[in-house]
Design a protein around this motif. Sequence first.
Motif, short mmCIF file in Angstrom:
data_model
loop_
_atom_site.label_atom_id
_atom_site.label_comp_id
_atom_site.label_asym_id
_atom_site.label_seq_id
_atom_site.Cartn_x
_atom_site.Cartn_y
_atom_site.Cartn_z
N GLY A 46 1.25 -5.20 12.53
CA GLY A 46 0.41 -4.59 13.40
C GLY A 46 -1.13 -4.34 12.82
O GLY A 46 -1.66 -5.16 12.41
N ASN A 47 -1.44 -3.17 12.75
CA ASN A 47 -2.87 -2.66 12.36
C ASN A 47 -2.60 -2.20 10.80
O ASN A 47 -3.60 -1.50 10.45
N ARG A 48 -1.29 -2.18 10.41
CA ARG A 48 -0.87 -1.57 8.86
C ARG A 48 -0.81 -2.78 7.97
O ARG A 48 -0.10 -3.69 8.22
N VAL A 49 -1.70 -2.63 6.87
CA VAL A 49 -1.59 -3.49 5.64
C VAL A 49 -0.98 -2.95 4.75
O VAL A 49 -1.76 -1.68 4.22
N GLU A 50 0.04 -3.42 3.91
CA GLU A 50 0.56 -2.66 2.81
C GLU A 50 0.58 -3.84 1.60
O GLU A 50 1.04 -4.57 1.69
N CYS A 51 0.03 -3.30 0.57
CA CYS A 51 0.02 -4.16 -0.61
C CYS A 51 0.78 -3.54 -1.84
O CYS A 51 0.58 -2.19 -1.96
N VAL A 52 1.76 -4.28 -2.47
CA VAL A 52 2.75 -3.72 -3.35
C VAL A 52 2.28 -4.33 -4.71
O VAL A 52 2.32 -5.76 -4.66
N LEU A 53 1.93 -3.60 -5.82
CA LEU A 53 1.33 -4.18 -6.89
C LEU A 53 2.39 -3.72 -8.05
O LEU A 53 2.52 -2.55 -8.58
N SER A 54 2.65 -4.62 -9.00
CA SER A 54 3.93 -4.46 -10.01
C SER A 54 3.31 -4.75 -11.30
O SER A 54 2.41 -5.71 -11.43
N ASP A 55 3.92 -4.01 -12.38
CA ASP A 55 3.15 -4.08 -13.65
C ASP A 55 1.88 -4.03 -13.56
O ASP A 55 0.97 -4.90 -14.00
N ALA A 56 1.12 -2.83 -13.11
CA ALA A 56 0.00 -2.72 -12.86
C ALA A 56 -0.79 -1.33 -13.00
O ALA A 56 -1.84 -1.32 -13.27
N VAL A 57 0.00 -0.21 -13.01
CA VAL A 57 -0.62 1.12 -13.05
C VAL A 57 -1.00 1.52 -14.23
O VAL A 57 -1.94 2.12 -14.32
N ARG A 58 -0.20 1.34 -15.46
CA ARG A 58 -0.60 1.59 -16.60
C ARG A 58 -1.89 1.37 -17.23
O ARG A 58 -2.83 2.33 -17.71
N PRO A 59 -2.35 0.20 -17.15
CA PRO A 59 -3.54 -0.28 -17.43
C PRO A 59 -4.73 0.40 -16.67
O PRO A 59 -5.84 0.73 -17.10
N LEU A 60 -4.60 0.66 -15.40
CA LEU A 60 -5.38 1.13 -14.30
C LEU A 60 -5.69 2.42 -14.75
O LEU A 60 -6.75 3.19 -15.03
N ASP A 61 -4.66 3.29 -15.08
CA ASP A 61 -4.51 4.67 -15.37
C ASP A 61 -5.72 4.91 -16.87
O ASP A 61 -5.99 5.71 -16.92
#
Length: 138
Positions: A46-61
């Motif tokens: 519907g009007n919800r878009v969900e993106c799941v990103l793996s092996d991703a958080v540590r470099p961003l943090d």
Amino acid sequence: MADPETPDTVTDGETGLPAEITRSLTSVWNQYAGQRPGEAATEIRGNRVECVLSDAVRPLDARFAAAEAEDDPSTDSGRPRTRSAFRNDAIAAVGRVTGRRVVAFVSDHNSGSDVATEVFLLDSAPRVTRNRVPLPGS
């Protein structure tokens, strides 16, 4: 029109709106984290878009922490490298690709599992297309 209860998920080699959103959001992620996520998937309901990103958080943090420690948390291009700037760029990317206004954004980053979930609520459901071929200049 796609059934709003049936998810439209991007998989390897798939084209269409979920793949476009994934490419756009991982590009934004790369600008802030310095590398793309190991895996990424997008679902539209519907009007919800969900993106799941793996092996991703540590470099961003790590990049956010480094930027916060500096007096000037900007990138080489002079743009800010802050969580707020990332939020704005992610919202703009999804809005641009879907052609819809993002009315809410919820972001959850789990450094333990190294997984991020980005949820965008749009003002209306996007028109989901399959096998869309980009036109020159678009």
